[in-house]
Design a protein around this motif. Structure first.
Motif, PDB file in Angstrom:
ATOM      1  N   LYS A  92       0.740  -1.292  -0.135  1.00 15.46           N
ATOM      2  CA  LYS A  92       0.042   0.002   0.279  1.00 15.46           C
ATOM      3  C   LYS A  92       1.095   1.639   0.018  1.00 15.46           C
ATOM      4  CE  LYS A  92      -4.496  -1.714   2.000  1.00 15.46           C
ATOM      5  NZ  LYS A  92      -5.562  -1.205   3.478  1.00 15.46           N
ATOM      6  N   ASP A  93       2.126   1.182   1.092  1.00 15.80           N
ATOM      7  CA  ASP A  93       2.411   2.421   0.851  1.00 15.80           C
ATOM      8  C   ASP A  93       4.329   2.473  -0.351  1.00 15.80           C
ATOM      9  OD1 ASP A  93       0.978   3.304   2.924  1.00 15.80           O
ATOM     10  OD2 ASP A  93       2.060   2.186   4.252  1.00 15.80           O
ATOM     11  N   GLY A  94       4.190   3.838  -0.457  1.00 21.36           N
ATOM     12  CA  GLY A  94       5.172   3.841  -1.373  1.00 21.36           C
ATOM     13  C   GLY A  94       6.299   4.507  -0.259  1.00 21.36           C
ATOM     14  N   TYR A  95       7.760   4.573  -1.282  1.00 22.96           N
ATOM     15  CA  TYR A  95       8.413   5.356  -0.104  1.00 22.96           C
ATOM     16  C   TYR A  95       9.617   6.267  -1.237  1.00 22.96           C
ATOM     17  CZ  TYR A  95       7.670   2.107   3.298  1.00 22.96           C
ATOM     18  OH  TYR A  95       7.029   1.519   3.867  1.00 22.96           O
ATOM     19  N   SER A  96       9.837   7.272  -1.169  1.00 19.31           N
ATOM     20  CA  SER A  96      10.087   8.473  -2.083  1.00 19.31           C
ATOM     21  C   SER A  96      12.690   8.384  -1.401  1.00 19.31           C
ATOM     22  CB  SER A  96       9.724   9.443  -3.065  1.00 19.31           C
ATOM     23  OG  SER A  96       8.902  10.242  -1.550  1.00 19.31           O
ATOM     24  N   SER A  97      11.841   8.611  -0.784  1.00 18.48           N
ATOM     25  CA  SER A  97      13.529   9.043   0.639  1.00 18.48           C
ATOM     26  C   SER A  97      14.122   7.836   1.116  1.00 18.48           C
ATOM     27  CB  SER A  97      13.540  10.138   0.745  1.00 18.48           C
ATOM     28  OG  SER A  97      12.369  10.126   1.404  1.00 18.48           O
ATOM     29  N   GLY A  98      15.040   8.229   1.912  1.00 15.58           N
ATOM     30  CA  GLY A  98      15.588   7.089   2.943  1.00 15.58           C
ATOM     31  C   GLY A  98      15.424   6.043   2.473  1.00 15.58           C
ATOM     32  N   ARG A  99      15.290   4.780   3.588  1.00 12.06           N
ATOM     33  CA  ARG A  99      16.045   3.682   3.647  1.00 12.06           C
ATOM     34  C   ARG A  99      14.548   3.196   4.667  1.00 12.06           C
ATOM     35  NH1 ARG A  99      21.344   4.465   7.005  1.00 12.06           N
ATOM     36  NH2 ARG A  99      22.272   5.585   5.247  1.00 12.06           N
ATOM     37  N   PHE A 100      13.980   1.632   3.488  1.00 10.62           N
ATOM     38  CA  PHE A 100      13.243   0.892   4.546  1.00 10.62           C
ATOM     39  C   PHE A 100      13.283  -0.639   4.380  1.00 10.62           C
ATOM     40  CE2 PHE A 100      11.655   1.763  -0.051  1.00 10.62           C
ATOM     41  CZ  PHE A 100      11.155   0.689  -0.777  1.00 10.62           C
ATOM     42  N   TYR A 101      13.132  -1.603   4.837  1.00  9.08           N
ATOM     43  CA  TYR A 101      13.060  -2.867   5.299  1.00  9.08           C
ATOM     44  C   TYR A 101      12.014  -3.606   4.974  1.00  9.08           C
ATOM     45  CZ  TYR A 101      15.163  -7.518   7.019  1.00  9.08           C
ATOM     46  OH  TYR A 101      15.278  -8.574   6.702  1.00  9.08           O
ATOM     47  N   TYR A 102      11.823  -5.109   5.018  1.00 11.36           N
ATOM     48  CA  TYR A 102      10.500  -5.831   5.381  1.00 11.36           C
ATOM     49  C   TYR A 102      11.196  -7.346   5.138  1.00 11.36           C
ATOM     50  CZ  TYR A 102      10.006  -5.948   0.319  1.00 11.36           C
ATOM     51  OH  TYR A 102       9.713  -5.956  -0.820  1.00 11.36           O
ATOM     52  N   GLU A 103      10.682  -8.124   5.698  1.00 13.03           N
ATOM     53  CA  GLU A 103      10.897  -9.793   5.322  1.00 13.03           C
ATOM     54  C   GLU A 103       9.816  -9.992   5.358  1.00 13.03           C
ATOM     55  OE1 GLU A 103      14.392 -10.290   8.922  1.00 13.03           O
ATOM     56  OE2 GLU A 103      12.467 -10.482   8.719  1.00 13.03           O
ATOM     57  N   VAL A 104       9.955 -11.352   3.966  1.00  7.71           N
ATOM     58  CA  VAL A 104       8.719 -12.317   3.523  1.00  7.71           C
ATOM     59  C   VAL A 104       9.142 -13.922   3.811  1.00  7.71           C
ATOM     60  CG1 VAL A 104       7.471 -12.907   1.151  1.00  7.71           C
ATOM     61  CG2 VAL A 104       8.408 -10.541   1.897  1.00  7.71           C
ATOM     62  N   GLU A 105       8.143 -14.382   3.742  1.00  3.49           N
ATOM     63  CA  GLU A 105       8.416 -15.825   4.508  1.00  3.49           C
ATOM     64  C   GLU A 105       8.006 -16.802   2.960  1.00  3.49           C
ATOM     65  OE1 GLU A 105       6.264 -19.341   7.144  1.00  3.49           O
ATOM     66  OE2 GLU A 105       6.872 -17.432   8.066  1.00  3.49           O
ATOM     67  N   VAL A 106       8.958 -17.368   2.395  1.00  5.64           N
ATOM     68  CA  VAL A 106       9.041 -18.592   1.249  1.00  5.64           C
ATOM     69  C   VAL A 106       8.652 -19.780   1.420  1.00  5.64           C
ATOM     70  CG1 VAL A 106       9.585 -15.814  -0.130  1.00  5.64           C
ATOM     71  CG2 VAL A 106      11.181 -17.705   1.152  1.00  5.64           C
ATOM     72  N   LYS A 107       8.550 -19.778   2.647  1.00  4.33           N
ATOM     73  CA  LYS A 107       8.580 -21.475   3.357  1.00  4.33           C
ATOM     74  C   LYS A 107       7.819 -22.306   1.796  1.00  4.33           C
ATOM     75  CE  LYS A 107       8.352 -24.588   6.657  1.00  4.33           C
ATOM     76  NZ  LYS A 107       8.308 -24.166   8.645  1.00  4.33           N
TER      77      LYS A 107
END
Length: 582
Positions: free
Chosen positions: A447-462
């Motif tokens: 939902k949210d976009g980022y146009s500056s700075g840093r961001f991180y997220y994790e996704v389970e693919v098990k």
């Protein structure tokens, strides 16, 4: 006699009618002269008024033109002016008595007149002025606050001394302004007229006569108009200044925040470096101990072998010495039968042939080099792991809460109610048309976009046999799907069926290898650095990085669960909560 007296009176009244009381007012007491004197500069005052004025001032000067006199002089009464004042007084009294049918009283003796005392003023008027206030030029001590300044008299007046300007007809025509410390500055030096206009061409104050001479055809406006214009401009300038202040205050906060973040990052980096180098030192010490153990073991083996051989040789030597002793005794015997019957005269005792037996010294050549080479590999591997672990710990500080956007999801995808899971459902759903929805490939954005700075997220693919993860720019084509960095996608892929297994969608694709099948993937973006990195969160190692990217619009988390593939790939992609510490 009465007729002659009447004629004299008529003459005096006729003469007095040619004069005006306003022409004979003392500028100090603002009343008709009493014992008028004339100063060398040509101004007239009541004798008592000017004497009192000089008594209360340090210098001897004219109250009107401020001309100073070297010495205080005793001036004589100006008889001509005094007589004219007497005629005016008589005329005034005659007019008054004529209207009331009363005999005129004798005029007061000029010698008995005291300078007019001002009417009782308020306590506030009596208080000495402050440095920022304008003082009355007529008052002696204490100086009262000026109410107006006269541009004709070039004098500032308090409420008491301003009264004649409000009563006397001639004085009413004088130009009064708000009090200023130097009224002469508000008068044109050339024309001696009030500076009532402003020349925008020359940016200066002018009088009416100036507009007909030096400033003719210039842009002339009233002082009020220029005042209003500049006041409005002042408001705009003040607003701009306030905006500049706020802008700089924001920058101050930004710089402070940057300094705080830098300090935090530095502390974290120092702690990580201590941890890494402590681990490396431990690894070196462990490898050194192992090398010493190997060397000592080899030396012990050689020593034990030599010791065994030495024992055997010593046994042989003992046997040989025993046989040597027997032979010596036999060589001295004279008993023929005993010598000839001795069984071992011609044989040696049973001993080992030591001719080709050797104990080679242990060789330690290359042991250190081999150990160092192995140490280098071990250090490299552990350093990579520690660095990746530390790096992962740092970037986890930039974790964001990602939620899937159903308005962008392909119609075959199934999203959980909390927006944290997505899987392929094999069946296309009847969803509202949306220009942001993907129509060709089963994928969805955050939902949210980022146009500056840093961001991180994790996704389970098990449990999945195929998936895509990464980020996409806001303007990617939702209909004709092509995936690559040139198309606005920075992603990695997993697909057991294509032979590549793990690869990055670069130009061309870049295959990378992992130690074990990935269970959870971390995605990190540094917008300003143009960096998109992927991590194996279980092994804490970096998988792949897109570097030197150019971002010009918002980036959105991208999720592609790929097709269900008859249930073999039905497991969902799950957005996981990021653990800050392990």
């Amino acid at each position: 006699m009465h007729a002659r007296g009447d004629r004299e009176t008529t003459k005096e009244m006729a003469f007095a009618s040619l004069l005006s009381e306003e022409q004979f007012l003392c500028s100090i007491c603002l009343d008709v002269f009493t014992d008028p004197i004339t100063t060398p500069c040509g101004h007239n005052y009541c004798k008592a008024c000017i004497t009192r004025y000089w008594d209360t001032n340090d210098v001897c000067q004219c109250p009107l033109c401020q001309k100073q006199f070297s010495t205080r002089q005793e001036f004589s009464v100006n008889k001509i002016i005094s007589e004219m004042v007497d005629q005016i007084r008589k005329s005034t009294l005659l007019k008054t008595n004529s209207s009331t049918n009363k005999e005129p009283d004798e005029p007061h003796s000029s010698t008995n007149k005291e300078p007019a005392e001002p009417h009782t003023s308020t306590h506030k008027e009596r208080v000495n002025t402050t440095p920022d206030e304008v003082a009355c030029d007529v008052c002696t001590a204490p100086k009262r606050r000026a109410l107006k300044s006269c541009l004709v008299c070039l004098t500032s007046y308090c409420e008491t001394h301003l009264e004649p300007h409000q009563r006397v007809t001639a004085l009413k025509r004088h130009k009064l302004i708000d009090p200023v410390k130097n009224p002469e500055d508000a008068v044109c030096k050339k024309h001696e007229r009030p500076l009532e206009l402003f020349c925008r061409t020359d940016r200066t104050f002018v009088c009416q006569f100036c507009t007909e001479s030096d400033h003719k055809s210039h842009q002339i406006v009233s002082l009020k108009e220029e005042y209003e214009r500049q006041k409005a401009q002042l408001g705009q300038t003040e607003a701009q200044v306030q905006w500049m202040i706020q802008e700089r205050q924001l920058k101050v906060r930004e710089f402070k925040r940057s300094a705080d973040l830098s300090r935090t990052d530095a502390d974290r980096e120092i702690a990580a470096s201590v941890q890494i180098f402590t681990a490396l030192i431990s690894c070196i010490e462990r490898c050194q101990a192992e090398l010493i153990d190997v060397i000592l073991e080899k030396q012990s083996t050689t020593a034990n072998q030599a010791e065994g051989f030495i024992k055997e040789l010593q046994q042989d030597i003992a046997e040989l010495k025993k046989r040597s002793s027997e032979l010596k005794q036999l060589s001295h015997t004279e008993d023929y039968l005993h010598l000839l019957n001795f069984p071992s005269v011609y044989t040696h005792p049973p001993t080992k042939d030591w001719t080709n037996v050797h104990v080679p010294p242990s060789s330690y050549a290359g042991a250190v080099k081999t150990a160092v080479a192995q140490l280098g590999k071990t250090l490299g591997r552990e350093m990579d792991e520690k660095l990746s672990e530390a790096e992962l710990g740092r970037i986890r500080q930039h974790a964001v809460d990602v939620t899937l956007d159903p308005d962008t999801a392909h119609c075959s995808l199934i999203l959980s109610e909390d927006g944290k899971r997505v899987s392929h459902g094999n069946v296309k759903q009847n969803l509202p048309e949306n220009k942001g929805r993907f129509t060709t490939y089963p994928c969805v954005l955050g939902k949210d976009g980022y146009s500056s700075g840093r961001f991180y997220y994790e996704v389970e693919v098990k449990g999945k046999t195929a998936w895509d993860l990464g980020v996409a720019r806001e303007s990617v084509n939702r209909d004709n799907f092509t995936m690559g960095s040139d198309d606005g996608y920075w992603t990695i892929h997993f697909d057991l069926s294509n032979g590549k297994e793990y690869y990055a969608a670069a130009a061309p694709d870049v295959v990378f290898h992992v130690r074990h099948k990935l269970q959870k993937v971390g995605v990190f973006v540094d917008y300003e650095e143009g960096l998109v990195s992927f991590y194996d969160t279980e092994a804490r190692v970096q998988l792949y990085s897109f570097t030197s990217c150019t971002f010009t619009e918002s980036l959105y988390p991208y999720f592609g669960p790929c097709v269900n593939n008859s249930g073999t790939n039905s497991a969902p992609l799950i957005i996981s909560a990021v653990r800050q510490t392990d």
